[in-house]
Enzyme design. Structure first.
Site, PDB file in Angstrom:
ATOM      1  CD  GLU A  80      48.170  65.094 106.652  1.00  0.00           C
ATOM      2  OE1 GLU A  80      49.257  65.159 106.164  1.00  0.00           O
ATOM      3  OE2 GLU A  80      47.433  66.067 106.589  1.00  0.00           O
TER       4      GLU A  80
ATOM      5  CG  ASP B 180      44.589  65.418 108.070  1.00  0.00           C
ATOM      6  OD1 ASP B 180      45.493  65.850 108.632  1.00  0.00           O
ATOM      7  OD2 ASP B 180      44.631  65.137 106.904  1.00  0.00           O
TER       8      ASP B 180
ATOM      9  CD  GLU C 254      42.171  68.502 106.880  1.00  0.00           C
ATOM     10  OE1 GLU C 254      43.180  68.954 106.253  1.00  0.00           O
ATOM     11  OE2 GLU C 254      41.440  67.826 106.097  1.00  0.00           O
TER      12      GLU C 254
END
Length: 299
Positions: free
Chosen positions: A118, A120, A122
């Site tokens: 993953e 990210d 955010e």
């Protein structure tokens, strides 16, 4: 005449100081804009709803997703990619948003549950009068599953992300991952070994969800649904690169004019400015962490 000249000099001095102050709080130009090399993608051609379809609305090429007491919402790219440029213009909700995460990220969680990769971007919700925190993170082969081994770098942006749309992007190549805000590189994560770099195909996702257990000041402040709905707006979607089905000769867009990748000196200067003035957390400099689990910090 002397008094007038002194007044003019005083005003000029104040303007110089004001200009210096403004420039001190805004990054220098990166000199290159990779987002301009990628055409916008029609949402319905490139993505599908993943969850919370009743909390998703498209108006004039802008997608609004929202979280309330009943559900959040998320979307996912149709194609999996093994490298590429992935971005969107995003506008966040002002006011009390503690506990709420708005995100744009790459993942293969559905293809490799319990052992996924993953990357990210955010936005960690906040309380009244406090700025959002932008968190970047990289998980490799299950380091985001079970016992979490995050590679977080966090930033307080040099602008208010609730006032207007800004462009946030991930450029993932076989050699490096570069996170960009309005084409300014804020983080470069190089491939130092196969064990610390995502190599399997991933999809592009966006979502809004309740992460009250950790999102705002390590869970001190929770989502308060008297302020619902919590909304996020996305537009100018970009996803261009080598899909999982592309030829082995396919190579993704570079973050710089150099086809081989990397950043120019001017881009490095802009990134250093951001990391000096806006970065509030770097996992490699957190001495409470066990860095035998993150060997890229000392290699």
């Amino acid at each position: 005449m002397g008094n007038s000249l002194m007044s003019l000099l005083s005003i000029f001095h104040l303007l110089v100081l004001w200009g210096s102050s403004v420039n001190a709080y805004w990054p220098p130009s990166p000199g290159y804009w990779p987002s301009s090399k990628v055409s916008s993608l029609n949402f319905y051609k490139g993505f599908r709803n993943l969850w919370g379809p009743q909390h998703q609305r498209m108006d004039q090429n802008a997608l609004t997703i929202w979280l309330d007491r009943t559900s959040g919402s998320g979307f996912k790219s149709v194609k999996p990619f093994r490298s590429g440029y992935f971005g969107a213009n995003i506008k966040l909700q002002p006011g009390y948003t503690a506990g709420v995460i708005t995100s744009l990220y790459l993942s293969n969680n559905e293809a490799h549950p319990g052992f996924h990769d993953e990357v990210d971007i955010e936005f960690l919700g906040t309380t009244f009068g406090k700025p959002y925190t932008l968190q970047t993170n990289v998980y490799i082969r299950g380091s985001g599953d079970g016992k979490i081994i995050g590679r977080e770098m966090k930033f307080r942006l040099w602008f208010d992300p609730t006032k207007d749309f800004h462009h946030y992007a991930i450029l993932w190549s076989p050699r490096e991952i570069i996170f960009l805000v309005d084409d300014i590189p804020i983080r470069r994560y190089p491939k130092k070994s196969a064990s610390t770099f995502p190599l399997r195909p991933m999809w592009l996702y966006g979502s809004i969800w309740d992460a009250s257990s950790w999102a705002t000041e390590d869970g001190k402040y929770k989502a308060d649904y008297k302020y619902q709905p919590f909304t996020a707006k996305y537009t100018n979607f970009k996803a261009l690169g080598c899909t999982a089905y592309s030829s082995a000769r396919c190579y993704p867009l570079s973050a710089s004019p150099y086809r081989s990748g990397g950043l120019t000196r001017q881009q490095h200067q802009a990134m250093r400015w951001v990391q000096t003035h806006s970065m509030v957390y770097n996992y490699c400099k957190d001495y409470k962490r066990d860095h035998s689990l993150t060997p890229e910090c000392w290699r």
